[in-house]
Design a protein around this motif. Sequence first.
Motif, PDB file in Angstrom:
ATOM      1  N   UNK A   1       0.835  -1.201   0.000  1.00 30.31           N
ATOM      2  CA  UNK A   1       0.000   0.000   0.000  1.00 30.31           C
ATOM      3  C   UNK A   1       0.866   1.246   0.000  1.00 30.31           C
ATOM      4  N   UNK A   2       0.265   2.370  -0.365  1.00 33.13           N
ATOM      5  CA  UNK A   2       0.989   3.636  -0.343  1.00 33.13           C
ATOM      6  C   UNK A   2       0.848   4.279   1.027  1.00 33.13           C
ATOM      7  N   UNK A   3       1.972   4.786   1.517  1.00 31.34           N
ATOM      8  CA  UNK A   3       2.034   5.391   2.848  1.00 31.34           C
ATOM      9  C   UNK A   3       2.675   6.764   2.708  1.00 31.34           C
ATOM     10  N   UNK A   4       2.045   7.770   3.308  1.00 33.57           N
ATOM     11  CA  UNK A   4       2.600   9.124   3.303  1.00 33.57           C
ATOM     12  C   UNK A   4       3.295   9.392   4.631  1.00 33.57           C
ATOM     13  N   UNK A   5       4.516   9.891   4.552  1.00 29.35           N
ATOM     14  CA  UNK A   5       5.293  10.234   5.739  1.00 29.35           C
ATOM     15  C   UNK A   5       5.865  11.631   5.544  1.00 29.35           C
ATOM     16  N   UNK A   6       5.774  12.446   6.567  1.00 36.18           N
ATOM     17  CA  UNK A   6       6.381  13.780   6.543  1.00 36.18           C
ATOM     18  C   UNK A   6       7.773  13.654   7.157  1.00 36.18           C
ATOM     19  N   UNK A   7       8.791  13.985   6.374  1.00 35.38           N
ATOM     20  CA  UNK A   7      10.179  13.898   6.807  1.00 35.38           C
ATOM     21  C   UNK A   7      10.745  15.286   7.056  1.00 35.38           C
ATOM     22  N   UNK A   8      11.551  15.397   8.090  1.00 37.45           N
ATOM     23  CA  UNK A   8      12.303  16.619   8.359  1.00 37.45           C
ATOM     24  C   UNK A   8      13.781  16.325   8.188  1.00 37.45           C
ATOM     25  N   UNK A   9      14.454  17.168   7.433  1.00 41.02           N
ATOM     26  CA  UNK A   9      15.895  17.046   7.273  1.00 41.02           C
ATOM     27  C   UNK A   9      16.546  17.617   8.530  1.00 41.02           C
ATOM     28  N   UNK A  10      17.142  16.760   9.311  1.00 42.11           N
ATOM     29  CA  UNK A  10      17.747  17.170  10.582  1.00 42.11           C
ATOM     30  C   UNK A  10      19.184  17.650  10.393  1.00 42.11           C
ATOM     31  N   UNK A  11      19.880  17.022   9.424  1.00 45.91           N
ATOM     32  CA  UNK A  11      21.306  17.285   9.281  1.00 45.91           C
ATOM     33  C   UNK A  11      21.715  17.024   7.832  1.00 45.91           C
ATOM     34  N   UNK A  12      22.575  17.893   7.297  1.00 48.35           N
ATOM     35  CA  UNK A  12      23.057  17.695   5.937  1.00 48.35           C
ATOM     36  C   UNK A  12      24.486  18.210   5.787  1.00 48.35           C
TER      37      UNK A  12
END
Length: 142
Positions: free
Chosen positions: A59-70
Amino acid sequence: MPRAHREIHTDTPPHRVHAYLADFTNATEWDHGTVSCELVEGDGSPGSVYRNVSRFGGREVEVMYTLERADFPHVELTGRNGSTSLHDRIDVREHGAGSTVVYDAELTLSGPLKIATPVMSALFGRLADQTERTLSDAVGSL
């Protein structure tokens, strides 16, 4: 708690690999499960938020990601939806003239999904195996 650890080697120089992986919109190319990934807040620097839609467990799942470090050599993201938390850490290391990419991912389930941890561990491991191949192909073609 399902976890994945993979390492890949590529002839692509580390700074080039890091810049590519730090732009999380590229996840559609290197993460086997990602269907779409769009920047929804910020400018791509730490604190930016991405809407990631992945195919997982049929199934398709939506997740909100935050870039913590780059900051080189690290890329770190945290993702959340109602009952799932994810933590992805990618390190890009110099390996001869190329790079080694070390990818660690951790999935935490809460609420009613917590009882599905054994099944989710197997699915997560399979996805990590597939992502190892797509990640290797993507950074190898940079």
